[in-house]
Write a protein that holds these residues in place. Structure first.
Motif, PDB file in Angstrom:
ATOM      1  N   GLU A  13       6.718   8.362 -21.801  1.00 29.88           N
ATOM      2  CA  GLU A  13       7.115   9.693 -22.237  1.00 29.88           C
ATOM      3  C   GLU A  13       6.503  10.001 -23.603  1.00 29.88           C
ATOM      4  O   GLU A  13       6.501   9.156 -24.494  1.00 29.88           O
ATOM      5  CB  GLU A  13       8.645   9.784 -22.351  1.00 29.88           C
ATOM      6  N   ASP A  14       5.998  11.212 -23.747  1.00 29.06           N
ATOM      7  CA  ASP A  14       5.456  11.608 -25.047  1.00 29.06           C
ATOM      8  C   ASP A  14       6.535  12.366 -25.814  1.00 29.06           C
ATOM      9  O   ASP A  14       6.833  13.518 -25.533  1.00 29.06           O
ATOM     10  CB  ASP A  14       4.231  12.497 -24.848  1.00 29.06           C
ATOM     11  N   ILE A  26      15.482   1.885 -16.095  1.00 29.76           N
ATOM     12  CA  ILE A  26      15.038   2.060 -17.482  1.00 29.76           C
ATOM     13  C   ILE A  26      13.985   3.155 -17.505  1.00 29.76           C
ATOM     14  O   ILE A  26      13.258   3.340 -16.531  1.00 29.76           O
ATOM     15  CB  ILE A  26      14.466   0.749 -18.079  1.00 29.76           C
ATOM     16  N   PRO A  27      13.901   3.922 -18.595  1.00 28.96           N
ATOM     17  CA  PRO A  27      12.882   4.971 -18.639  1.00 28.96           C
ATOM     18  C   PRO A  27      11.479   4.361 -18.659  1.00 28.96           C
ATOM     19  O   PRO A  27      11.317   3.178 -18.948  1.00 28.96           O
ATOM     20  CB  PRO A  27      13.185   5.704 -19.944  1.00 28.96           C
ATOM     21  N   ARG A  28      10.486   5.186 -18.336  1.00 29.78           N
ATOM     22  CA  ARG A  28       9.093   4.689 -18.392  1.00 29.78           C
ATOM     23  C   ARG A  28       8.803   4.085 -19.762  1.00 29.78           C
ATOM     24  O   ARG A  28       8.044   3.130 -19.891  1.00 29.78           O
ATOM     25  CB  ARG A  28       8.120   5.848 -18.143  1.00 29.78           C
ATOM     26  N   ARG A  53       1.744  16.959  -6.106  1.00 31.27           N
ATOM     27  CA  ARG A  53       2.686  18.053  -6.369  1.00 31.27           C
ATOM     28  C   ARG A  53       2.743  18.449  -7.837  1.00 31.27           C
ATOM     29  O   ARG A  53       2.910  19.612  -8.165  1.00 31.27           O
ATOM     30  CB  ARG A  53       4.087  17.664  -5.910  1.00 31.27           C
ATOM     31  N   PHE A  54       2.647  17.466  -8.732  1.00 30.19           N
ATOM     32  CA  PHE A  54       2.907  17.770 -10.136  1.00 30.19           C
ATOM     33  C   PHE A  54       1.731  17.440 -11.055  1.00 30.19           C
ATOM     34  O   PHE A  54       1.775  17.721 -12.243  1.00 30.19           O
ATOM     35  CB  PHE A  54       4.146  17.014 -10.628  1.00 30.19           C
ATOM     36  N   GLY A  55       0.710  16.783 -10.528  1.00 31.56           N
ATOM     37  CA  GLY A  55      -0.454  16.475 -11.355  1.00 31.56           C
ATOM     38  C   GLY A  55      -0.283  15.275 -12.258  1.00 31.56           C
ATOM     39  O   GLY A  55      -1.176  14.945 -13.027  1.00 31.56           O
ATOM     40  N   ARG A  56       0.884  14.634 -12.220  1.00 25.74           N
ATOM     41  CA  ARG A  56       1.097  13.428 -13.017  1.00 25.74           C
ATOM     42  C   ARG A  56       2.225  12.624 -12.387  1.00 25.74           C
ATOM     43  O   ARG A  56       2.920  13.120 -11.504  1.00 25.74           O
ATOM     44  CB  ARG A  56       1.446  13.786 -14.470  1.00 25.74           C
ATOM     45  N   TYR A  57       2.374  11.367 -12.846  1.00 25.38           N
ATOM     46  CA  TYR A  57       3.497  10.568 -12.348  1.00 25.38           C
ATOM     47  C   TYR A  57       4.776  11.152 -12.928  1.00 25.38           C
ATOM     48  O   TYR A  57       4.927  11.251 -14.146  1.00 25.38           O
ATOM     49  CB  TYR A  57       3.364   9.111 -12.790  1.00 25.38           C
ATOM     50  N   ILE A  58       5.699  11.559 -12.059  1.00 24.34           N
ATOM     51  CA  ILE A  58       6.909  12.171 -12.594  1.00 24.34           C
ATOM     52  C   ILE A  58       8.103  11.234 -12.494  1.00 24.34           C
ATOM     53  O   ILE A  58       9.204  11.595 -12.898  1.00 24.34           O
ATOM     54  CB  ILE A  58       7.254  13.499 -11.881  1.00 24.34           C
ATOM     55  N   GLN A  59       7.893  10.051 -11.930  1.00 25.57           N
ATOM     56  CA  GLN A  59       9.028   9.137 -11.818  1.00 25.57           C
ATOM     57  C   GLN A  59       9.496   8.749 -13.219  1.00 25.57           C
ATOM     58  O   GLN A  59       8.795   8.059 -13.953  1.00 25.57           O
ATOM     59  CB  GLN A  59       8.621   7.896 -11.041  1.00 25.57           C
ATOM     60  N   GLY A  60      10.683   9.200 -13.607  1.00 26.47           N
ATOM     61  CA  GLY A  60      11.130   9.037 -14.985  1.00 26.47           C
ATOM     62  C   GLY A  60      11.768   7.693 -15.238  1.00 26.47           C
ATOM     63  O   GLY A  60      11.691   7.152 -16.341  1.00 26.47           O
ATOM     64  N   ALA A  61      12.409   7.123 -14.230  1.00 27.24           N
ATOM     65  CA  ALA A  61      13.119   5.865 -14.420  1.00 27.24           C
ATOM     66  C   ALA A  61      12.844   4.953 -13.244  1.00 27.24           C
ATOM     67  O   ALA A  61      12.447   5.415 -12.173  1.00 27.24           O
ATOM     68  CB  ALA A  61      14.623   6.109 -14.535  1.00 27.24           C
ATOM     69  N   SER A  62      13.071   3.656 -13.449  1.00 29.73           N
ATOM     70  CA  SER A  62      12.850   2.664 -12.395  1.00 29.73           C
ATOM     71  C   SER A  62      11.436   2.750 -11.847  1.00 29.73           C
ATOM     72  O   SER A  62      11.211   2.711 -10.642  1.00 29.73           O
ATOM     73  CB  SER A  62      13.866   2.866 -11.264  1.00 29.73           C
ATOM     74  N   TYR A  63      10.472   2.876 -12.741  1.00 23.08           N
ATOM     75  CA  TYR A  63       9.074   2.983 -12.331  1.00 23.08           C
ATOM     76  C   TYR A  63       8.637   1.649 -11.710  1.00 23.08           C
ATOM     77  O   TYR A  63       8.806   0.597 -12.324  1.00 23.08           O
ATOM     78  CB  TYR A  63       8.201   3.318 -13.542  1.00 23.08           C
ATOM     79  N   PRO A  64       8.097   1.663 -10.481  1.00 22.86           N
ATOM     80  CA  PRO A  64       7.793   0.386  -9.816  1.00 22.86           C
ATOM     81  C   PRO A  64       6.733  -0.421 -10.569  1.00 22.86           C
ATOM     82  O   PRO A  64       5.748   0.136 -11.045  1.00 22.86           O
ATOM     83  CB  PRO A  64       7.267   0.818  -8.443  1.00 22.86           C
ATOM     84  N   VAL A  65       6.990  -1.723 -10.662  1.00 20.81           N
ATOM     85  CA  VAL A  65       6.077  -2.605 -11.393  1.00 20.81           C
ATOM     86  C   VAL A  65       5.697  -3.791 -10.513  1.00 20.81           C
ATOM     87  O   VAL A  65       6.443  -4.193  -9.620  1.00 20.81           O
ATOM     88  CB  VAL A  65       6.708  -3.130 -12.705  1.00 20.81           C
ATOM     89  N   MET A  66       4.524  -4.339 -10.769  1.00 23.42           N
ATOM     90  CA  MET A  66       4.058  -5.536 -10.079  1.00 23.42           C
ATOM     91  C   MET A  66       4.314  -6.729 -10.999  1.00 23.42           C
ATOM     92  O   MET A  66       3.828  -6.767 -12.124  1.00 23.42           O
ATOM     93  CB  MET A  66       2.574  -5.400  -9.765  1.00 23.42           C
ATOM     94  N   GLY A  87       0.804  -1.224   0.000  1.00 26.20           N
ATOM     95  CA  GLY A  87       0.000   0.000   0.000  1.00 26.20           C
ATOM     96  C   GLY A  87       0.834   1.269   0.000  1.00 26.20           C
ATOM     97  O   GLY A  87       0.509   2.242  -0.666  1.00 26.20           O
ATOM     98  N   GLN A  88       1.960   1.239   0.728  1.00 28.28           N
ATOM     99  CA  GLN A  88       2.767   2.450   0.856  1.00 28.28           C
ATOM    100  C   GLN A  88       3.395   2.880  -0.464  1.00 28.28           C
ATOM    101  O   GLN A  88       3.735   4.043  -0.637  1.00 28.28           O
ATOM    102  CB  GLN A  88       3.875   2.222   1.881  1.00 28.28           C
ATOM    103  N   MET A  89       3.573   1.937  -1.403  1.00 29.74           N
ATOM    104  CA  MET A  89       4.165   2.311  -2.680  1.00 29.74           C
ATOM    105  C   MET A  89       3.297   3.348  -3.397  1.00 29.74           C
ATOM    106  O   MET A  89       3.799   4.213  -4.109  1.00 29.74           O
ATOM    107  CB  MET A  89       4.327   1.091  -3.584  1.00 29.74           C
ATOM    108  N   TRP A  90       1.987   3.216  -3.203  1.00 26.62           N
ATOM    109  CA  TRP A  90       1.099   4.181  -3.866  1.00 26.62           C
ATOM    110  C   TRP A  90       1.221   5.569  -3.258  1.00 26.62           C
ATOM    111  O   TRP A  90       0.838   6.547  -3.857  1.00 26.62           O
ATOM    112  CB  TRP A  90      -0.346   3.679  -3.816  1.00 26.62           C
ATOM    113  N   LEU A  91       1.747   5.626  -2.030  1.00 26.71           N
ATOM    114  CA  LEU A  91       1.940   6.922  -1.386  1.00 26.71           C
ATOM    115  C   LEU A  91       2.923   7.774  -2.192  1.00 26.71           C
ATOM    116  O   LEU A  91       2.736   8.975  -2.355  1.00 26.71           O
ATOM    117  CB  LEU A  91       2.452   6.703   0.038  1.00 26.71           C
ATOM    118  N   VAL A  92       3.971   7.147  -2.704  1.00 29.47           N
ATOM    119  CA  VAL A  92       4.946   7.864  -3.520  1.00 29.47           C
ATOM    120  C   VAL A  92       4.255   8.444  -4.752  1.00 29.47           C
ATOM    121  O   VAL A  92       4.457   9.613  -5.115  1.00 29.47           O
ATOM    122  CB  VAL A  92       6.091   6.924  -3.943  1.00 29.47           C
ATOM    123  N   LEU A  93       3.415   7.615  -5.389  1.00 26.30           N
ATOM    124  CA  LEU A  93       2.714   8.077  -6.583  1.00 26.30           C
ATOM    125  C   LEU A  93       1.713   9.176  -6.226  1.00 26.30           C
ATOM    126  O   LEU A  93       1.554  10.155  -6.966  1.00 26.30           O
ATOM    127  CB  LEU A  93       1.987   6.903  -7.246  1.00 26.30           C
TER     128      LEU A  93
END
Lengths: 278, 321
Positions: free
Chosen positions: B241-242, B194-196, B169-182, B157-163
């Motif tokens: 990334e767009d 690796i980038p998103r 703060r920024f209105g979107r996911y800003i984690q650019g690399a090492s995006y957590p995956v299940m 559950g706490q992982m979602w706290l980061v998101l």
């Protein structure tokens, strides 16, 4: 107590009054013979805690009297060395909470118990936003919709009278009083039946202390939440608590209604405590 | 008879540098990692003639797998020609006799830092990713002992706290690399930095992915055809990334992951990050005979299979509709 023996007479003499809650409703918290050792030190030695729904129970005592340990036991943070602990909640009514495994303990702690610590560093992530701190509570129950998290955490912060324009500030830049309000919002976010308060206003100045106590009183009135309040400050106890337990050396030396204990203390230690205060 | 006579004659280094015992241990750990997708298996990280933090984790995995018939490609931030990539490649080939290549299609083992190739990897290929920080929970639980309990309980559950914080703060996911995956609906994994853009490549991939952190002494794996979903809120979908406005200055290619090269006048030009892929495109434009594999993203930026990137597609389609 009396209405069972002769209900007709009681209704006649006091037609406007309900019987006291203590007669109508079974207690929410029943903890008996709580015992906790740290090595050879008996921190808590056979303490009974009974608290009724919607009641504020105060625990007073000097530092080292075991009052915070009682609170930690009630929050299932530490294993007890002895005693039974029941919460009168439908699903748990006949379970000794000390016997649960850690998953079920965590479940009880998340859904039915809220806690406010004296030191906000224990209860909050100082670098995350205030609303994030409250949302964490909802996240661990599996809520995964951002909109819901946002609205629910803001509602909870509002209920604890936190200024709504600062919900995205991290606690590290908030004042002590506001940090306690964030802790409170976090504690009541899931509408627990039991709220544990460990010296919630110690270290705040008197005027801020008064407003925080005001908020606690209002929440207790609106939500009929049971509160167990640990404090060494008799002023705080007098303002909030319905009943008081006085602890010393891990034992309860005296308990009763707040006014009764503070105005007419019977135990020598309580007398000393009250006089030291006044 | 003296000890020196009893000892093995000095043969220099053993094959692929690591001694047989070390390689056997690594292979066992790798098998365990494959058996429990996303689980971090501890291993004894050996000393290598490069410093910790320069890809020792990936290098040990590569050395334990490589044989004389293998073809090895080494990528550093997409590039085959960086000092680090060139060093690792030379070391691997000198110690194992394996061939090297810059062509992702010809390689059997691809050791990479920070990128996955643009071309789709196929069955039988192994992608080895170098990992600086294998613990996705470190940001919410600095105590590693407690983090391991959270993994064991699948209590994420706490992982979602980061998101949540990023969205606040920024209105979107800003984690650019090492995006957590299940991974496999069980373990949350840090997919190395690796980038998103590359995160969807791991989902239901045909190739085997091995991730190894030499300094932290942990390795983990994504077996072929395993579900790998990024963490996201139900109402805020994960997006890559767009870069659809960017075109490669050398090849004119679009909708691939680009490096941004700042210019003296303040503007920027863009170049494909995957140099092996760019080299093949250039040779193809010169008229040479090269086989260019299909890429994870086509020239319109559409992902090659219906993964979880559907929301992004619909967003891109909406202006035309």
């Amino acid at each position: 107590m009396t209405d069972t023996s002769n209900p007709g007479a009681v209704v006649k003499s006091h037609p406007m009054l309900d019987a006291p809650i203590i007669n109508r409703v079974p207690p929410l918290v029943v903890a008996r013979n709580l015992t906790k050792y740290y090595g050879s030190i008996k921190a808590v030695d056979g303490v009974d805690v009974i608290a009724y729904p919607g009641e504020i129970l105060g625990i007073v005592g000097e530092s080292g009297s075991g009052k915070s340990t009682v609170l930690r036991l009630l929050n299932l943070e530490e294993p007890a060395n002895g005693g039974v602990y029941h919460l009168q909640i439908n699903s748990l009514a006949n379970t000794n909470l000390f016997d649960l495994d850690r998953f079920d303990k965590r479940d009880v702690r998340v859904h039915h118990i809220g806690i406010v610590y004296q030191n906000p560093h224990l209860g909050l992530r100082m670098r995350y936003s205030a609303s994030g701190n409250v949302a964490e509570r909802l996240l661990i129950t599996g809520e995964r919709t951002f909109g819901t998290l946002r609205s629910k955490s803001n509602a909870s912060l509002q209920a604890s009278e936190f200024p709504i324009d600062r919900v995205d500030d991290p606690p590290s830049v908030l004042s002590g009083g506001m940090q306690q309000r964030v802790q409170l919002a976090k504690a009541i976010a899931l509408q627990p039946e039991l709220l544990l308060l460990d010296e919630p206003t110690t270290g705040l100045d008197v005027s801020i202390q008064a407003t925080v106590l005001d908020t606690l009183k209002r929440i207790q009135r609106l939500r009929t939440i049971t509160m167990i309040l640990v404090s060494h400050d008799l002023g705080v106890i007098r303002t909030l608590a319905d009943r008081v337990m006085v602890m010393r050396n891990g034992r309860v030396v005296e308990q009763g209604l707040t006014d009764q204990i503070l105005e007419d203390p019977q135990d020598p230690y309580t007398q000393q405590l009250v006089h030291a205060k006044l | 008879m003296s000890l020196i006579e009893l000892a093995q004659p000095n043969q220099g280094y053993s094959y692929a540098f690591l001694d047989a015992f070390a390689k056997r241990e690594l292979r066992r750990r790798i098998l365990k990692g494959i058996a429990i997708p996303g689980y971090q298996v501890p291993y004894a990280s050996r000393e290598l003639p490069i410093a910790r933090g320069w890809g020792t984790g990936g290098l040990q995995v590569t050395l334990s797998l490589v044989g004389p018939d293998d073809t090895v490609k080494v990528i550093d931030q997409g590039a085959d020609d960086s000092v680090n990539a060139a060093n690792l490649r030379r070391f691997i080939t000198r110690m194992s006799g394996a061939e090297t290549t810059t062509d992702a299609n010809q390689a059997t083992i691809i050791q990479s830092r920070h990128r996955i190739t643009e071309e789709i990897l196929r069955e039988g290929q192994t992608l080895v990713l170098q990992v600086p920080n294998p613990e996705p929970l470190r940001r919410v639980e600095p105590d590693m002992a407690k983090a391991r309990i959270l993994h064991a309980d699948a209590d994420y559950g706490q992982m979602w706290l980061v998101l949540y914080e990023q969205l606040v703060r920024f209105g979107r996911y800003i984690q650019g690399a090492s995006y957590p995956v299940m991974v496999h609906e069980r373990f949350v994994m840090a997919p190395s930095p690796i980038p998103r853009w590359d995160t969807p490549d791991l989902h239901q991939s045909a190739h085997l992915t091995l991730l190894s952190a030499g300094r932290e002494k942990r390795l983990y794996a994504v077996p072929p055809y395993t579900n790998v979903y990024p963490l996201e809120f139900t109402d805020v979908p994960f997006e890559v990334e767009d870069q659809s406005e960017w075109a490669c200055r050398t090849t004119g290619e679009r909708n691939k992951f680009m490096n941004e090269l700042p210019q003296d006048d303040g503007s920027s030009v863009f170049e494909l990050s995957d140099t092996g892929y760019m080299e093949k495109l250039v040779n193809h434009q010169r008229g040479e005979d090269v086989t260019i594999g299909t890429t994870y993203y086509d020239s319109e930026g559409q992902f090659y299979h219906d993964g979880y990137l559907k929301p992004r597609r619909s967003r891109q389609e909406s202006p035309d509709a």
